[in-house]
Write a protein that holds these residues in place. Structure first.
Motif, PDB file in Angstrom:
ATOM      1  N   LEU A  13       0.852  -1.177   0.000  1.00 30.88           N
ATOM      2  CA  LEU A  13       0.000   0.000   0.000  1.00 30.88           C
ATOM      3  C   LEU A  13       0.892   1.232   0.000  1.00 30.88           C
ATOM      4  O   LEU A  13       1.763   1.363   0.842  1.00 30.88           O
ATOM      5  N   GLU A  14       0.683   2.110  -0.977  1.00 33.55           N
ATOM      6  CA  GLU A  14       1.376   3.392  -1.021  1.00 33.55           C
ATOM      7  C   GLU A  14       0.355   4.485  -0.785  1.00 33.55           C
ATOM      8  O   GLU A  14      -0.744   4.439  -1.336  1.00 33.55           O
ATOM      9  N   PRO A  58      -4.781   5.551   1.362  1.00 34.34           N
ATOM     10  CA  PRO A  58      -4.170   4.869   0.218  1.00 34.34           C
ATOM     11  C   PRO A  58      -4.229   5.682  -1.069  1.00 34.34           C
ATOM     12  O   PRO A  58      -5.200   6.380  -1.331  1.00 34.34           O
ATOM     13  N   GLY A  59      -3.169   5.573  -1.832  1.00 33.50           N
ATOM     14  CA  GLY A  59      -3.127   6.135  -3.177  1.00 33.50           C
ATOM     15  C   GLY A  59      -3.108   5.023  -4.200  1.00 33.50           C
ATOM     16  O   GLY A  59      -3.801   5.057  -5.203  1.00 33.50           O
ATOM     17  N   LYS A  60      -2.302   3.989  -3.892  1.00 38.72           N
ATOM     18  CA  LYS A  60      -2.187   2.836  -4.787  1.00 38.72           C
ATOM     19  C   LYS A  60      -1.933   1.596  -3.940  1.00 38.72           C
ATOM     20  O   LYS A  60      -1.200   1.650  -2.955  1.00 38.72           O
ATOM     21  N   VAL A  61      -2.545   0.480  -4.336  1.00 39.00           N
ATOM     22  CA  VAL A  61      -2.325  -0.806  -3.680  1.00 39.00           C
ATOM     23  C   VAL A  61      -1.993  -1.824  -4.760  1.00 39.00           C
ATOM     24  O   VAL A  61      -2.624  -1.845  -5.815  1.00 39.00           O
ATOM     25  N   ILE A  62      -0.992  -2.634  -4.475  1.00 38.72           N
ATOM     26  CA  ILE A  62      -0.574  -3.680  -5.409  1.00 38.72           C
ATOM     27  C   ILE A  62      -0.545  -5.001  -4.648  1.00 38.72           C
ATOM     28  O   ILE A  62      -0.008  -5.073  -3.542  1.00 38.72           O
ATOM     29  N   PHE A  78      -6.626   4.816  -5.924  1.00 36.83           N
ATOM     30  CA  PHE A  78      -7.671   5.540  -5.218  1.00 36.83           C
ATOM     31  C   PHE A  78      -7.572   7.034  -5.547  1.00 36.83           C
ATOM     32  O   PHE A  78      -6.490   7.604  -5.517  1.00 36.83           O
ATOM     33  N   ALA A  79      -8.696   7.629  -5.839  1.00 34.05           N
ATOM     34  CA  ALA A  79      -8.737   9.068  -6.146  1.00 34.05           C
ATOM     35  C   ALA A  79      -8.634   9.869  -4.866  1.00 34.05           C
ATOM     36  O   ALA A  79      -9.028   9.416  -3.803  1.00 34.05           O
TER      37      ALA A  79
END
Length: 80
Positions: A13-14, A58-62, A78-79
């Motif tokens: 998670l970033e 969260p901004g981005k999850v991989i 995520f917006a």
């Protein structure tokens, strides 16, 4: 960045982190922890003067699976 401890099937998670200090948010975190783990941890455990409670927006999850490295990566953005 936040990640699981499972290196073979990671979720990464970033996002933006912030230390939480307000009583209402700390109480919510504590209630969720106690419910999940069937514990009775007191609020003093998360006292901001002794321990940090960190919220991550969260901004981005991989996520990916070890056995399917090329086919499994999944991304969420995520917006906001």
């Amino acid at each position: 960045m936040v990640t699981t401890e499972d290196a073979s099937d990671p979720v990464i998670l970033e996002g933006t982190a912030a230390i939480v200090t307000d009583d209402k948010s700390i109480r919510r975190v504590l209630d969720l922890m106690n419910d999940k783990y069937h514990t009775d941890i007191e609020i003093s455990f998360l006292d901001p003067a002794r321990n940090a409670t960190i919220a991550v927006r969260p901004g981005k999850v991989i996520g990916m699976r070890h056995g399917d490295f090329t086919g499994s990566p999944t991304r969420w953005t995520f917006a906001g």
